[in-house]
Write an enzyme that holds these catalytic residues in place. Structure first.
Site: not given
Length: 381
Positions: A234, A322
């Site tokens: 979803t 990161c």
């Protein structure tokens, strides 16, 4: 707090993160579900209008890292499943870890990887790519704008040349620092393009990617038929609506935003010069995005500078968020052949349209304070 680290995560537009999302499941066949699905479709249409391609060629996911893994691993798995002889990958040396490390994983899975070098400006050596192309090349990956240096890559020229040499080679572009910030790449010759909501002023947890109809992959997840079956589950309705709202800001104010950010960029450089702070741009001869500055502050340790700035409420970074926890030298700056002292003295300052002149002037004032403090300390020693 002064925030000059929008390449890590952009300052959000308030109305893009504070709102009540539509209820219901976009896959439900009733009025509430249809209204939820309309949010997805209007956002696909907006992405298509702003960046090219058909609305149906845009898909939503959790972020650029998921998109990179899905596209790279999914394509490689598809080729393996269909017994393709295409088992070579060409990737630029300055790709984001989401791209570079996924390609390294494919190397361990049996693919042959060629790393394309960059010059001292951080611009890819395109001739290396063209020379390495052969009948076994599966894909080429080159980002549009580097997330550490802001260096713009000649994406359109590279992609067009690749397709003229070998049209069966897939070209994949990380557009995270490109989209809304510089002219988007021409999708005529691009098979996959990756974007991230929180780099554009939307909420975290929403990413998107473009896949043209020539590009086939095997999904990494299995479930329903959401997102044309390539990314089941979803959809994040709040995230998609947030993305739509952020994109509206960029669409309606593109010229003003670019002019404002470029002015902040030039103001920072001019103020540093007037303050007699020794510095140099790591991309001084290259074409760059106005949103990112990679600056070497000669004689100043970047880690010390970040701590000094943080204590005064100013946020910048050394490079990619990161890889900021790593003590190893930046792979990007190393590829540009910067010296160890240059790398250890480099800060990344990145802007948002929501930054103001006072942010820049305060940053420069604190850097002058740090520079003066270092001079006094060295004199005493």
């Amino acid at each position: 707090m002064i925030y000059l680290d929008s390449a890590a995560s952009a300052l959000p537009f308030e109305d893009a993160v504070v709102f009540s999302p539509a209820s219901g499941n976009p896959s439900s066949n009733h009025p509430v579900g249809e209204r939820a699905n309309a949010v997805l479709e209007k956002t696909r249409a907006q992405l298509s209008m702003m960046f090219g391609g058909r609305p149906s060629e845009y898909h939503f996911c959790s972020g650029a890292t998921e998109a990179a893994n899905l596209i790279i691993q999914g394509r490689c798995n598809f080729l393996k499943m269909n017994n393709s002889t295409r088992n070579e990958i060409i990737v630029s040396a300055i790709e984001h870890p989401a791209i570079f490390n996924t390609v390294e994983h494919m190397r361990r899975s049996g693919f042959i990887v060629h790393v394309a070098p960059v010059d001292h400006r951080g611009i890819i050596e395109a001739s290396f790519i063209f020379d390495m192309l052969n009948e076994n090349t599966a894909m080429v990956l080159v980002m549009g704008v580097n997330n550490e240096t802001g260096a713009r890559q000649p994406i359109d020229d590279i992609a067009k040349n690749i397709k003229s040499i070998n049209p069966e080679v897939s070209f994949i572009c990380d557009g995270v620092q490109t989209l809304t910030k510089v002219t988007p790449p021409d999708l005529t010759y691009i098979d996959a393009l990756i974007g991230s909501g929180h780099k554009l002023g939307a909420a975290k947890g929403i990413g998107f990617f473009y896949l043209n109809r020539r590009f086939r992959l095997s999904p990494l997840l299995f479930g329903g038929e959401q997102e044309a079956g390539v990314r089941p589950g979803t959809e994040n309705l709040y995230g998609v609506e947030s993305l739509y709202r952020a994109l509206e800001h960029h669409q309606n104010n593109a010229e003003g935003y670019h002019k404002h950010v470029r002015a902040l960029n030039l103001l920072l450089q001019k103020t540093l010069e007037q303050s007699n702070i020794p510095f140099s741009l790591n991309t001084h001869d290259g074409e760059t995005s106005g949103y990112i500055l990679s600056i070497c502050f000669h004689g100043i340790d970047a880690s010390k500078a970040i701590k000094f700035l943080s204590q005064r409420g100013i946020c910048v970074s050394k490079g990619s968020a990161c890889s900021s926890v790593s003590s190893t030298p930046s792979r990007v700056l190393s590829a540009m052949k910067l010296s160890p002292s240059q790398m250890s003295s480099t800060l990344r300052i990145s802007f948002s349209p929501l930054n103001v002149e006072d942010d820049v002037l305060t940053f420069c004032a604190v850097m002058k304070e740090l520079h003066s403090h270092d001079i006094e300390t060295s004199t005493l020693e």
